[in-house]
Every structure is written in C-alpha cells, then in structure tokens.
Scaffold this active site. Sequence first.
Site, PDB file in Angstrom:
ATOM      1  N   SER A 120       0.836  -1.191   0.000  1.00  0.00           N
ATOM      2  CA  SER A 120       0.000   0.000   0.000  1.00  0.00           C
ATOM      3  C   SER A 120       0.875   1.246   0.000  1.00  0.00           C
ATOM      4  O   SER A 120       1.674   1.450  -0.909  1.00  0.00           O
ATOM      5  CB  SER A 120      -0.979  -0.044   1.190  1.00  0.00           C
ATOM      6  OG  SER A 120      -1.997   0.922   1.049  1.00  0.00           O
ATOM      7  N   GLU A 215      -2.002  -2.803  -8.051  1.00  0.00           N
ATOM      8  CA  GLU A 215      -3.241  -2.990  -7.283  1.00  0.00           C
ATOM      9  C   GLU A 215      -3.601  -1.646  -6.680  1.00  0.00           C
ATOM     10  O   GLU A 215      -2.824  -0.694  -6.719  1.00  0.00           O
ATOM     11  CB  GLU A 215      -3.051  -4.054  -6.202  1.00  0.00           C
ATOM     12  CG  GLU A 215      -2.021  -3.724  -5.144  1.00  0.00           C
ATOM     13  CD  GLU A 215      -2.594  -3.006  -3.919  1.00  0.00           C
ATOM     14  OE1 GLU A 215      -3.739  -3.289  -3.532  1.00  0.00           O
ATOM     15  OE2 GLU A 215      -1.886  -2.159  -3.349  1.00  0.00           O
ATOM     16  N   HIS A 280      -4.678  -5.526  -1.316  1.00  0.00           N
ATOM     17  CA  HIS A 280      -5.589  -5.275  -0.198  1.00  0.00           C
ATOM     18  C   HIS A 280      -6.650  -6.355  -0.021  1.00  0.00           C
ATOM     19  O   HIS A 280      -7.576  -6.192   0.764  1.00  0.00           O
ATOM     20  CB  HIS A 280      -6.276  -3.919  -0.381  1.00  0.00           C
ATOM     21  CG  HIS A 280      -5.356  -2.746  -0.184  1.00  0.00           C
ATOM     22  ND1 HIS A 280      -4.511  -2.297  -1.170  1.00  0.00           N
ATOM     23  CD2 HIS A 280      -5.150  -1.944   0.885  1.00  0.00           C
ATOM     24  CE1 HIS A 280      -3.830  -1.252  -0.713  1.00  0.00           C
ATOM     25  NE2 HIS A 280      -4.198  -1.014   0.531  1.00  0.00           N
TER      26      HIS A 280
END
Length: 310
Positions: A120, A215, A280
């Site tokens: 992330s 992502e 995630h």
Amino acid sequence: MREAVRELVRPPRLVPGARVAVVAPSGPVPEERLQAGLDVLRGWDLDPVVGPHVLDRHGELTYLAGTDADRAADLQTAWCDPSVDAVLCARGGYGAQRTVDLLDWEAMRAAGPKVLVGFSDVTVLHEAFAARLGLVTLHGPMAAGVDFVKNARAQEHLKATLFAPETVRTIASGSALVPGRARGVTLGGCLTLLAAELGTPQARPGARGGLLCLEDVGEETYRLDRCLTQLGRAGWLDGVRGVLLGSWERCDPYDKVRPLLLDRLGGLGVPVVEGFGFGHCAGALTIPFGVAAVVDADAGTLTLDEPALR
C-alpha cells in the site's frame, strides 16, 4: 531511452530467533492489532521489537503516525541496528512520502542488506529501496494489518517467503487478461502511489524490462484511469515486459474496472494477468520486488529465477 529495471540484491532469509523491527512510516496503528501481530511473529519464533513512535498519532494531522521526523527516525534506527534482520511496516495509510526524503541513505546502505516488508503506502519505500539501496523488498502483509493477524493464507505465504523462499518460487494465481509469456524483473505496488512518485528523486524512472505488479484500494474507475493514463503519458510504461494485476478492493465493481484495465494495458502488447491475489484482498500473497521472473498469463503463474531471499 530509460534504463531497464535490473535485478537487485537479495537479502538473507530469516532463521528462528531472528530479530525483526516493527515501524510505522505512514498512518496511525491500532494498539490491539499491533499486539496481535507481535504475537504472530513470536509464534514464528521471531524476536519482534517495536519502534518507539509506532503508536504515536500526529497532534494536528491525525492521519499520520506521529511526526515525519519521528517516523523517519524509527525506520532508520531499525534499519541501521546491526541486531535487526528485517523491518516490517505496521500498516499503510499515508505518510511514507513525507518521510522518505528524511532518511540518510548513505547510512542505510552501509547497514547492509536486510528484509523490508509492506504494501500500500509502503510502495514509496519499495521504490526508494530499489533506487537508493538496490535491494529486493517484499510486497506483503503488514504486522498490524487485519490480513496478517487473521488470515492463514497470508500468514503462511509470508512466513514461507521469509524462512524457506525456495518453497514459493512459483506463485500461482489469477488468469489471463491478455495471454502470453514474458521474462522480466518484478516491481510495482499501489497504482496511485506509483503515479504520485513520478519525477521524484527516490523513485525509478520507469518500468522498462519489468514485470509490473499493480493494485489499489478505494478508488473510483476514473481515478484509476487517470493514474494509468499518467504513467503512460509520462513514458513510464514504455518497454514493460508484462503486468500482474492484484486486488481492487473497495473500488468500483470489477466488471467496471476490468474494461479500463484492458483499455489502458491491453495495447502494450505484453501478457497481463488479472486476479493475481496480492494487495488489499483477503489472503494476500507476498510478491518480491527486484527478482528476475517469468510470468505465464495463460497458466496464471509467476516463477522466480531464484528464491526471493538468499
């Protein structure tokens, strides 16, 4: 022409009793999840130590885990501690961009190779560690993350990568969005962070020669479009060898996201794998960045030339 993505130095694997430091370079960390994560690490026969500011919260900018200087100091101190074998980020959120320019890269380079784990917002650190230290890093679950604490698949795949990386040289997941097979060096992370890092001194100039892993979370389709278009317009995608698409949690339904991905990536003329199970999503797989590998979109596999860690 931009320099091609190159293979990076693989840090040593972990062994029972290894000391791992947990730091918070981004957002504030829930104490109960941190404690649960530390229990998991102890269950792996690791010796976790916690940075002094991990549970801090910035007094005014409450989306940050303490001040920029303190977050950077925790990371640098942990990395430069010769007794520490790996640094695990506690969680993502936002804030790594504010700390990355405060790090003493010469001192961190002198500390030698060790393992960095996160995803992330930690995409910023993956890029910086590649550009400034030349090290393989692990895009994987974080020590105070829900997935790390509660999901057996996420735990076991990370554990295998850390302790027995030869057992996870082939990662099988996903299916072909664009068929084909290609060789390259893995890189990537969160799409919005890669776009935000364009032109900064701590990021690589492009994905030429790479197997790009993408992502994201919580983004509307037009925002994903904006980021992919920005990377394309900047020439960052020129020469990429293949693309692996992870999760798009809390984005628009995938039947809306998928046409965009095909529209922006299908014309690159390279294999593209969708649903590869990193990011995630629940049970997220650990993907090493900086390792030469082969992607086979038809088989839905990523096969590393060598184990992620030595």
